[in-house]
Write an enzyme that holds these catalytic residues in place. Structure first.
Site, PDB file in Angstrom:
ATOM      1  N   HIS A   1       5.262   6.461  -1.129  1.00  0.00           N
ATOM      2  CA  HIS A   1       6.069   5.256  -1.347  1.00  0.00           C
ATOM      3  C   HIS A   1       5.262   4.011  -1.003  1.00  0.00           C
ATOM      4  O   HIS A   1       4.219   4.110  -0.346  1.00  0.00           O
ATOM      5  CB  HIS A   1       7.304   5.292  -0.440  1.00  0.00           C
ATOM      6  CG  HIS A   1       6.920   5.128   1.005  1.00  0.00           C
ATOM      7  ND1 HIS A   1       6.489   6.190   1.775  1.00  0.00           N
ATOM      8  CD2 HIS A   1       6.814   4.025   1.793  1.00  0.00           C
ATOM      9  CE1 HIS A   1       6.161   5.745   2.969  1.00  0.00           C
ATOM     10  NE2 HIS A   1       6.346   4.427   3.017  1.00  0.00           N
TER      11      HIS A   1
ATOM     12  N   HIS B   1       0.843  -1.203   0.000  1.00  0.00           N
ATOM     13  CA  HIS B   1       0.000   0.000   0.000  1.00  0.00           C
ATOM     14  C   HIS B   1       0.872   1.243   0.000  1.00  0.00           C
ATOM     15  O   HIS B   1       2.055   1.174   0.324  1.00  0.00           O
ATOM     16  CB  HIS B   1      -0.884   0.016   1.256  1.00  0.00           C
ATOM     17  CG  HIS B   1      -0.074   0.194   2.503  1.00  0.00           C
ATOM     18  ND1 HIS B   1       0.464  -0.871   3.192  1.00  0.00           N
ATOM     19  CD2 HIS B   1       0.354   1.301   3.139  1.00  0.00           C
ATOM     20  CE1 HIS B   1       1.164  -0.416   4.212  1.00  0.00           C
ATOM     21  NE2 HIS B   1       1.126   0.904   4.205  1.00  0.00           N
TER      22      HIS B   1
END
Ligand code: ACK
Length: 216
Positions: free
Chosen positions: A147, A69
Site C-alpha cells: 500500500h 512510498h
C-alpha cells in the site's frame, strides 16, 4: 551505537517519482472531497466523528505523511526481526536503485488512515518479505499488505495503513462482500462497516517508482 547497528535503513520500499506523487495526491484529494458529500458516507458519519455531527472535512481530517512510498521491509535500523536477512537477500541487492512501475488498484479510507492498495507483479513480489502479512489473523497471499499511505488521522502512525488494508481484505476473504455504496467516476465504492470504505479503481494508476531505502 556500533556501526553494524545503524547501517540498515528505517525501511526499504518503492519511492514514487515526484511527478506521479502529485497526481496520486490529487486523485486522493478528489476522492476524499467527493466521499464526504455522498449520502451513503453521511449515513455512517458517526464512524468518523464519534457523535452525530453532521459534517466532517476529510481533507482536513487526514494529515499528509511525507514522501509517497510503498514499504517493502520495515527494518527499524536493524532492530526489526528479519531486517538483516532482508537486506542481504540477493533480489534486494540486485534490484536496489532500479526503476519499477507500481499499479495502484484501489483507494481505501478508515477513521484512522487513507491509502492506496498496490497490486504487485511477480517480479515485484521478489522484493516482498515473507512476514509482511503476519500481523493478520487471516491467511492472505503475499503482497496483500502492499500500500501507499496517503494520510493519517491526528495521532495515528502510518504503520496503521497496512493494518487497515489487511483488515478489509480479511473481511473479503471471509466472504463479506461489503455494501455496494456508489458508482463513482473513479470506480465502485464499497462499505465494510466500522468506517471502512474501499474504492476499486476503474483504471489502475500506474506509478513509476524507485526501489530504495529511507534512513530518516
Ligand atoms: O506508511 P508506511 O508503509 O507505514 O510507511 C511507514 C514507514 O514504515 C516508516 O515508518 C512503515 N512501518 C512502520 N512500522 C512498521 C511495522 N512495524 N511494520 C511494517 N511497516 C511499518 C510505515
Amino acid at each position: 551505537a556500533p556501526l553494524e547497528e545503524v547501517d540498515l535503513p528505517l525501511f526499504f520500499g518503492w519511492f514514487l517519482l515526484s511527478s506521479v506523487q502529485e497526481k496520486v495526491r490529487c486523485t486522493s484529494m478528489d476522492f476524499l472531497k467527493t466521499l464526504d458529500t455522498l449520502e451513503a458516507f453521511k449515513k455512517h458519519l458517526v464512524d468518523f466523528t464519534g457523535k452525530a455531527e453532521n459534517e466532517v472535512d476529510l481533507e482536513q481530517y487526514f494529515k499528509p505523511t511525507g514522501a509517497l512510498h510503498c514499504t517493502t521491509k520495515f527494518c527499524n535500523y536493524g532492530k526489526a526481526e528479519g531486517a538483516k536477512e532482508y537486506a542481504e537477500n540477493p533480489a534486494v541487492r540486485a534490484l536496489y536503485g532500479s526503476a519499477f512501475e507500481l499499479s495502484l488498484t484501489a483507494l481505501f479510507v478508515t477513521p484512522r488512515t487513507v491509502g492506496a492498495r498496490v497490486s504487485l507483479t511477480d517480479e515485484q513480489l521478489k522484493l516482498w518479505p515473507a512476514d509482511a502479512e503476519q500481523s493478520s489473523a487471516a491467511s492472505l497471499p503475499p503482497g496483500s499488505r502492499a500500500h501507499i499511505t496517503l494520510g493519517c488521522a491526528e495521532g495515528v502512525e502510518p504503520v496503521q495503513t497496512g493494518v487497515d488494508l489487511l483488515e478489509i481484505l480479511a473481511l473479503q476473504q471471509d466472504g463479506q462482500q461489503g455494501e455496494p455504496a456508489e458508482e463513482m467516476e473513479l470506480g465502485s465504492l464499497t462499505y465494510y462497516g466500522e468506517g471502512r470504505w474501499l474504492l476499486n479503481l476503474r483504471e489502475p494508476i500506474g506509478a513509476p517508482a524507485c526501489f530504495s531505502s529511507f534512513y530518516g
